[in-house]
Structures are given as C-alpha cells and as structure tokens.
Design an enzyme around this catalytic site. Structure first.
Site, PDB file in Angstrom:
ATOM      1  CD  GLU A 153     -12.117  32.235  14.557  1.00  0.00           C
ATOM      2  OE1 GLU A 153     -12.083  33.220  15.303  1.00  0.00           O
ATOM      3  OE2 GLU A 153     -11.808  32.285  13.353  1.00  0.00           O
TER       4      GLU A 153
ATOM      5  NE  ARG B 160     -13.515  35.219  16.691  1.00  0.00           N
ATOM      6  CZ  ARG B 160     -14.261  35.693  15.699  1.00  0.00           C
ATOM      7  NH1 ARG B 160     -15.300  36.443  15.946  1.00  0.00           N
ATOM      8  NH2 ARG B 160     -13.995  35.397  14.439  1.00  0.00           N
TER       9      ARG B 160
ATOM     10  CG  ASP C 201      -4.229  34.881   8.891  1.00  0.00           C
ATOM     11  OD1 ASP C 201      -4.176  33.778   9.442  1.00  0.00           O
ATOM     12  OD2 ASP C 201      -5.297  35.495   8.709  1.00  0.00           O
TER      13      ASP C 201
ATOM     14  CD  GLU D 217      -7.763  41.507   9.123  1.00  0.00           C
ATOM     15  OE1 GLU D 217      -8.634  42.186   8.519  1.00  0.00           O
ATOM     16  OE2 GLU D 217      -8.073  40.530   9.838  1.00  0.00           O
TER      17      GLU D 217
ATOM     18  CB  THR E 267      -4.030  37.053  16.018  1.00  0.00           C
ATOM     19  OG1 THR E 267      -4.239  37.362  14.642  1.00  0.00           O
ATOM     20  CG2 THR E 267      -5.016  35.988  16.483  1.00  0.00           C
TER      21      THR E 267
END
Ligand code: DMJ
Length: 565
Positions: A174, A178, A303, A464, A552
C-alpha cells in the site's frame, strides 16, 4: 477476503486504531441502575433534552438547505436540468470536486492520513505519513491547482518517513503504490529534487521487506525498528505490485539495486508451479516461493499482479519479452476459463473467480475487477490483440450497469451472477465451493438485470470503472464512455458529497442519503477516481497513454526514454 465481507486489494488492510466504544444507550443503562432518585431524574431530563435536540435536527434536515448533503436523484434525464454538456465544463466540474475534497482535507485533516468527511475529524490509519496528501499530489498538479500543490510539497519535505505511529507496522504494498508512487510521479511533473529525495527515503525504509531467504517480500515493515515483520505468506498482488515503482526509482536515482530486488520476485513467481499456465493462486509461501493456496482472481489480492505484467512491458518500451509472454499467457487463460456471460442478459459478460486448482468457478464479479477492461484495451493496442478490445467493451458495459441499475447510480463492491449453463456447473455447486454470499430468492427485476447484489452493497469511492472508461474512450474514441463517466460522477456528487468532502456510502440500493454515509474517504478517491474522471474529459493527448504508464494507484510515470537502461 476479510471476514466482514469487505474486499481489500491488499492482503494486509490498514489496522484499526480504535477499539469499539460502548454505545450511549448501554452507558445510560449502566448509570440508571447505579443511580439514586435524584440521579434517575437527571437521566430522564437528559433523555428528554436529547429527544428535543433530535427533533430540532430532523426539522433542520427536512426544511434546511438541501444542496450540501446527499439526496437528489442521481439519474436526471439529459437536458432536464442545467447539467454541463461540454467536455470543458465537465472537466471544470471534476476540478471543482477535487478542490472541494482537498479544502476539506486541508481544513480538518492536513498532514493526517485521512479526513473523516462527515464528522470533520481525521485518522492516521496508515501510520501517520499523511497518505491522502501524498496520494493527491500529482492530481493537484494535473488539475493545475498550483498553490495547493506547493503547500502540500512544503509539508511533505518535513515528513520523517523513518517514523510511524508507535506500534504500527506499515503495509509494504500500500505504501509503495500510494506514497512511493505518488512522490515519484509528483517529482517527474515538477522536477522538484526534494520530492525525489523523499521518494528515495520511502523506498529505502520499505526495502527491508525484501530481506527474506527467497527475496519474496514480507507484507509489513516496522519502520520505527528498521526491519520487516516476519510472516509465512504474502498475497500475489502485494508481492507483485511494487516492481514499477522500484524500477522508476532505479531509473531516477541511477541505483539498480531497487529494480533488482523487485525483479527477483517476478522471476521466482514466473518459475513457480501453477495449476494452469498463466493463472496464479493468490497466496505465496515466502520461504519456498511456491504458490500455495487461495483463489485465482483478477479482483482483490490478485488484480494488480496481472496489471503490472502489461505495464512493465509498456514502461520498458516493449523491450521485456518476459512480461509480454506472462501477460499474454494470463489473459488467454482468463479469457478461456474465467469469463462468463450472464444467463439473463446476453450483453453482460463478467470475470468470475476460480479456486486454487483452477477447476471450480465462482460467478462473482468484483468492482475491483473492473480495472480489467481498461487493461485489456491498453493491451490490445500495444500488443495488437483485437479480440481483447471486444472483451474489454463487453466487460465495461457490465461495470457500467453495476452503477446504472442501482437506485443511487453507485456501484456495490461486487455483484453475483447465476453461473452459465454452458460450463455445466450449477450455481449451487459453485456457491457451495467458496463464495460466502447466499443467492437468496430471485426477484424478477434482478433476473432482468442479469445479476444479484450480495450483502456488501457499499460504494467506497473506488476508481476501477472510471479508470476503464477513460482508457476505453482513449482507445476507441466512442463518446458513450464519456456519457457513462459523467453519469457516475453525477451520482457521486448526488449521494456522497458532504460539506467537507466526499464519503463512502453504505448501501447503494438505499436512497436514505446522509444516514448511509460512513464517514470515510480513502486516499484513492483523490489519487484515482477524480484524476481519471478529469482525464476522461481532457484532450486525449493530455497525459497521453503513449507517453505515460499509470501505476495501479493512477500515478503517471513517464515511459522510459530508452529501453532498459
Ligand atoms: C487502489 O488502492 C489501487 O488501485 C489498487 O491496485 C486496487 N484498488 C484500490 C482502489 O480501489
């Protein structure tokens, strides 16, 4: 999947910092039994005063100004109101939404991880680095909110990334997507050297994650202690969605060790035994590098592992044959074994999940999986795979219907289909295998819609579908994708807007409005959802897909200038 049915893209969600507090009712009850006569009279008086306050509040809600809290219907017919029609007007409306969210964050939560958009509080649920501020940096730059960008950069230069909240262990994946991703892309846009310095600091404090016997990373790092937190396993999305960021860090700093550590992970997983070529069960055993168990999914926990095969191929200027091979193998396998058509609506295709043996199918389609059409469309262009573009269009239609068919115009976390008869697996068998959702009795409306809703009906401001709409529009030029994006934006405005910012919504089938707001605004709303909306209404050469690859978390990275430095 988390036990509460929330679908996380990561296997290690942010840790809750607060234990649940006793309710006011239970506290009053306790006092009542302990109180003498006078005390009980005081409690009765207090209860009466609370009822009166509630009555006043309801009155204000009903008669007060209605434009600041959710409520108006999301699906106003085109032309029936003063909804902006031109791209430029829509782009400005999205920019205004970003300004609104940012100013609430700035006012009530500046420097904290997240704003609580209903109570105007804040939290440090990611360890206190100020995740929303970092994740939002490049969106501010892209939308030309320069004063806001400057102020945020000044703040970031003072953050000490070698520290986190006491006792907190930082989730590796994460914070890579980010924070490292956000800082790298903000650096590339502004060329402010302080941002690269900070990016390297984040990259460095997280590097201990790779310090395992195989090099497969641990999922969490104790940055205060300067070491990773030992664990037996990590999920494939966590282990395999840090490569683009560390590769970019190597490119910008000239230090190849970051890329080398991240690439090693892919080499091991590429060689690992799979139940079916190209399909990877989500759990990786860290000590052996084997793919041990779990589902096979293009939704949460799987994903972005697939996404990064394509994106690294693009980032490397199409020079990495390994990534092309892996991507094509995975997409061929997904298309053959995981894509189904709704038995009630023949236009509706979806990607379900498989069990770890790749034989049992679960007819559930996650919102998280709605990044797939965008990936397929991008891949079809780069790799000349026209059939992928057709599938991308079909899946985008379903993702849009997940919004369009609910009473708020917002999408739930996932929808549930009846399994296709073609596969010879009955819905009940598929259900019994590993899906936690009971189908329940079918209503005729749901059958017409083609899918059912499970118990988790929340919309947490995810990006998404909008991401796919932006890519689909840029690849096909079909204007309907802009219309669909605008409709979704209007639903977000109608139901999730608060005086301070925007909030996740508990049940997308409920038009109760304010009471459905959960007082949470994830940083990806600013990093991704609003950015992709803005780019949807911007000229296609603005942050062109030929020059940039988006990580992503929607942080655009410039494609390498020359292949594989
Ligand atoms: C984001 O943090 C990233 O896009 C991640 O890869 C998966 N999804 C969330 C937002 O839904």
């Amino acid at each position: 999947m988390a036990a509460d049915d929330t679908i996380y893209s990561e296997c290690t969600a942010a840790e809750p910092l607060l234990a649940p507090r006793p309710t006011l009712g239970s506290r009053l009850k306790r006092r009542w039994y302990r109180a003498d006569r006078l005390g009980r009279a005081a409690i009765v008086l207090l209860a009466l005063m609370m009822c009166a306050a509630l009555a006043v509040r309801i009155l204000v809600e009903v008669t007060g100004p209605r434009d600041r809290w959710p409520g108006p219907p999301a699906t106003i017919p085109p032309g029936a109101d003063d909804s902006p029609e031109s791209d430029e007007e829509r782009r400005l409306a999205v920019r205004a939404a970003m300004k609104h969210a940012w100013s609430g964050y700035r006012k009530y939560a500046f420097g904290k991880d997240e704003l609580r958009p209903v109570s105007n509080g804040s939290n440090n649920k990611w360890g206190g680095w100020g995740v929303t501020l970092i994740d939002a940096l490049d969106t501010l730059h892209i939308m030309e909110l320069h004063a806001e960008f400057k102020e945020a950069v000044t703040h970031v230069t003072g953050v000490d990334f070698s520290k986190a909240t006491d006792g907190y262990t930082t989730p590796f994946f994460e914070m890579v997507i980010r924070c490292l991703g956000g800082l790298l892309s903000a650096y590339e846009m502004s060329l402010d050297p302080r941002l690269l310095e900070k990016a390297q600091q984040v990259g460095d404090v997280l590097m201990p994650a790779f310090g395992t016997s195989t090099g497969i990373p641990y999922p969490r790092v104790d940055v205060n202690a300067g070491r990773a937190v030992p664990s037996d396993r990590v999920c494939i999305a966590e282990a395999g969605t840090v490569q683009l960021e560390y590769w970019k860090l190597s490119e910008l700093t000239g230090d190849p060790s970051y890329h080398a550590a991240a690439q090693r992970v892919v080499d091991i997983l590429d060689r690992a035994h799979k139940p079916y070529p190209g399909l990877y069960p989500i759990w990786v055993d860290i000590a052996s590098g084997n793919l041990t168990s779990g589902q096979i999914t293009f939704g949460g926990m799987g994903d972005s592992w697939y996404e990064y095969m394509l994106k690294q191929y693009i980032y490397s200027r199409r020079s990495t044959a390994q990534y092309r091979r892996m991507y094509e193998e995975s997409i061929d396998a997904m298309t053959a074994r995981m894509v189904q058509r709704s038995i009630y609506d023949e236009n509706m295709y979806y990607v379900g999940d498989l069990d770890a043996t790749a034989t049992k199918f679960s007819p559930r389609f996650q919102h998280l999986t709605c990044f797939v059409p965008g990936m397929l469309a991008l891949g079809s262009r780069v790799l000349d795979r026209p059939a992928d573009l057709e599938l991308a269009k079909q899946l985008t239609y379903t993702c849009f219907q997940m919004y369009n068919l609910t009473s708020t115009g917002l999408s739930p976390e996932y929808v549930q289909f009846r399994d296709s008869k073609d596969r010879g697996i009955s819905p009940d068998e598929a259900e019994a295998d590993f899906t936690t959702v009971a189908l329940g009795a079918a209503s005729s409306k749901e059958e017409r819609d083609g899918f059912y809703l499970g118990p988790n009906r929340s919309y947490i401001l995810r990006p998404e579908t909008i991401e796919s709409l932006m890519v689909l529009y840029r690849v096909t030029g079909d204007l309907k994708y802009k219309e669909w994006g605008w409709q979704i934006f209007r639903a977000i405005e109608a139901w999730t807007k608060t005086p301070a910012a925007y909030s996740a919504y508990r049940d997308v089938t409920s038009t109760a409005g304010r009471s459905q707001l959960t007082d949470s605004m994830e940083s990806f709303f600013l990093a991704e959802t609003l950015k992709y909306l803005y780019l949807l209404f911007s000229p296609a050469d603005y942050y062109s897909l030929d020059e940039y690859v988006f990580n992503t978390e929607a942080h655009p990275f410039r494609i390498m200038r020359s292949p594989r430095p």
